[in-house]
Motif scaffolding. Structure first.
Motif, PDB file in Angstrom:
ATOM      1  N   UNK A   6       0.759  -0.868  -0.411  1.00 54.98           N
ATOM      2  CA  UNK A   6       0.051   0.010   0.105  1.00 54.98           C
ATOM      3  C   UNK A   6       0.299   0.963   0.285  1.00 54.98           C
ATOM      4  N   UNK A   7       0.181   1.983  -0.947  1.00 51.24           N
ATOM      5  CA  UNK A   7       0.966   3.880  -0.549  1.00 51.24           C
ATOM      6  C   UNK A   7       0.173   4.454  -0.938  1.00 51.24           C
ATOM      7  N   UNK A   8       0.472   5.641  -0.153  1.00 51.99           N
ATOM      8  CA  UNK A   8      -0.416   6.995   0.177  1.00 51.99           C
ATOM      9  C   UNK A   8      -1.420   7.416   1.952  1.00 51.99           C
ATOM     10  N   UNK A   9      -2.464   8.309   1.797  1.00 51.30           N
ATOM     11  CA  UNK A   9      -2.117   8.209   3.153  1.00 51.30           C
ATOM     12  C   UNK A   9      -1.744   9.134   4.128  1.00 51.30           C
ATOM     13  N   UNK A  10      -2.047   9.597   5.347  1.00 53.00           N
ATOM     14  CA  UNK A  10      -1.457  10.566   5.645  1.00 53.00           C
ATOM     15  C   UNK A  10      -2.665  11.794   6.380  1.00 53.00           C
ATOM     16  N   UNK A  11      -1.728  12.898   6.431  1.00 54.64           N
ATOM     17  CA  UNK A  11      -2.810  13.786   7.595  1.00 54.64           C
ATOM     18  C   UNK A  11      -3.155  15.172   7.019  1.00 54.64           C
ATOM     19  N   UNK A  12      -4.604  15.251   6.545  1.00 52.46           N
ATOM     20  CA  UNK A  12      -4.972  16.342   5.942  1.00 52.46           C
ATOM     21  C   UNK A  12      -6.027  16.868   7.122  1.00 52.46           C
ATOM     22  N   UNK A  13      -6.504  18.198   6.238  1.00 51.61           N
ATOM     23  CA  UNK A  13      -7.496  19.125   6.953  1.00 51.61           C
ATOM     24  C   UNK A  13      -8.838  18.388   5.800  1.00 51.61           C
ATOM     25  N   UNK A  14      -9.906  18.917   6.558  1.00 51.61           N
ATOM     26  CA  UNK A  14     -11.391  18.776   6.469  1.00 51.61           C
ATOM     27  C   UNK A  14     -11.642  19.374   5.492  1.00 51.61           C
ATOM     28  N   UNK A  15     -11.853  18.953   4.301  1.00 52.27           N
ATOM     29  CA  UNK A  15     -12.110  19.066   3.059  1.00 52.27           C
ATOM     30  C   UNK A  15     -11.391  18.466   1.860  1.00 52.27           C
ATOM     31  N   UNK A  16     -10.322  18.608   2.578  1.00 48.23           N
ATOM     32  CA  UNK A  16      -8.704  17.912   1.412  1.00 48.23           C
ATOM     33  C   UNK A  16      -9.296  16.401   0.824  1.00 48.23           C
ATOM     34  N   UNK A  17      -7.994  16.090   0.503  1.00 48.98           N
ATOM     35  CA  UNK A  17      -7.983  14.932  -1.002  1.00 48.98           C
ATOM     36  C   UNK A  17      -7.313  13.744  -0.640  1.00 48.98           C
ATOM     37  N   UNK A  18      -7.091  12.578  -0.795  1.00 47.87           N
ATOM     38  CA  UNK A  18      -5.751  11.343  -0.588  1.00 47.87           C
ATOM     39  C   UNK A  18      -6.317  10.619  -2.068  1.00 47.87           C
ATOM     40  N   UNK A  19      -5.501  10.371  -2.693  1.00 44.96           N
ATOM     41  CA  UNK A  19      -5.199   8.750  -2.806  1.00 44.96           C
ATOM     42  C   UNK A  19      -4.543   8.073  -2.146  1.00 44.96           C
ATOM     43  N   UNK A  20      -4.710   6.626  -2.284  1.00 44.74           N
ATOM     44  CA  UNK A  20      -4.526   5.354  -1.935  1.00 44.74           C
ATOM     45  C   UNK A  20      -4.292   4.642  -3.270  1.00 44.74           C
ATOM     46  N   UNK A 112      -2.897  -6.136   3.455  1.00 47.07           N
ATOM     47  CA  UNK A 112      -2.223  -5.451   3.238  1.00 47.07           C
ATOM     48  C   UNK A 112      -1.588  -5.030   4.527  1.00 47.07           C
ATOM     49  N   UNK A 113      -0.940  -4.242   4.252  1.00 45.48           N
ATOM     50  CA  UNK A 113      -0.320  -3.903   6.265  1.00 45.48           C
ATOM     51  C   UNK A 113      -0.647  -2.439   6.535  1.00 45.48           C
ATOM     52  N   UNK A 114      -1.886  -1.800   5.767  1.00 45.59           N
ATOM     53  CA  UNK A 114      -2.445  -1.083   6.246  1.00 45.59           C
ATOM     54  C   UNK A 114      -1.789   0.736   6.638  1.00 45.59           C
ATOM     55  N   UNK A 115      -2.595   1.408   6.062  1.00 48.51           N
ATOM     56  CA  UNK A 115      -2.237   2.480   6.153  1.00 48.51           C
ATOM     57  C   UNK A 115      -2.967   4.508   7.386  1.00 48.51           C
ATOM     58  N   UNK A 116      -2.526   4.424   7.571  1.00 54.00           N
ATOM     59  CA  UNK A 116      -3.309   5.551   8.672  1.00 54.00           C
ATOM     60  C   UNK A 116      -3.529   6.833   7.775  1.00 54.00           C
ATOM     61  N   UNK A 117      -4.809   7.324   7.534  1.00 53.20           N
ATOM     62  CA  UNK A 117      -5.310   8.548   7.151  1.00 53.20           C
ATOM     63  C   UNK A 117      -5.860  10.103   8.826  1.00 53.20           C
ATOM     64  N   UNK A 118      -5.673  10.354   8.580  1.00 51.11           N
ATOM     65  CA  UNK A 118      -5.606  11.081   9.848  1.00 51.11           C
ATOM     66  C   UNK A 118      -6.425  12.662   9.093  1.00 51.11           C
ATOM     67  N   UNK A 119      -7.499  12.909   9.544  1.00 51.37           N
ATOM     68  CA  UNK A 119      -7.893  14.457   9.178  1.00 51.37           C
ATOM     69  C   UNK A 119      -8.402  14.729   9.816  1.00 51.37           C
TER      70      UNK A 119
END
Length: 121
Positions: A6-20, A112-119
């Motif tokens: 897996x790849x992607x994930x991360x910390x974003x503000x509300x209303x933002x976007x991420x692609x895993x 998969x190993x999992x990835x953290x998504x924090x909003x």
């Protein structure tokens, strides 16, 4: 016999976007479905979205209209485009692949190993 990276994930503000992204490799004969699950502290792991080899999609009501799942069969890769993220989407996201291998007697799920998504708010 099946490995998921897996790849992607991360910390974003509300209303933002991420692609895993999740790429499958190994000695499987076929992939029946690929998808994404998520789990937050104190809660059961839940389905986010899945897509079959034929293109059928199942997604959670909570993400419809915001998340989009897609695949690249040539690369054995599944993607999750997450738009309009909300704090409630904060979780560990896990890729899951249902595949048939040379030794398996039935289709088997692999994680998969999992990835953290924090909003954040």
């Amino acid at each position: 016999q099946v490995q998921l990276v897996q790849s992607g994930g991360g910390l974003v503000q509300a209303g933002g976007s991420l692609r895993l992204s999740c790429a499958a490799s190994g000695s499987f004969l076929s992939i029946n479905a690929m998808g994404w699950y998520r789990q937050s502290p104190g809660k059961q792991r839940e389905l986010v979205a899945t897509i079959t080899s034929g293109g059928s999609i199942v997604s959670a009501d909570s993400v419809k209209g915001r998340f989009s799942i897609s695949r690249d069969n040539a690369k054995n890769t599944v993607y999750l485009q997450m738009n309009g993220l909300k704090p409630e989407d904060t979780a560990v996201y896990y890729c899951n692949v249902v595949a048939v291998t040379k030794t398996a007697i039935k289709p088997t799920g692999y994680w998969g190993q999992g990835t953290q998504v924090t909003v954040s708010s």
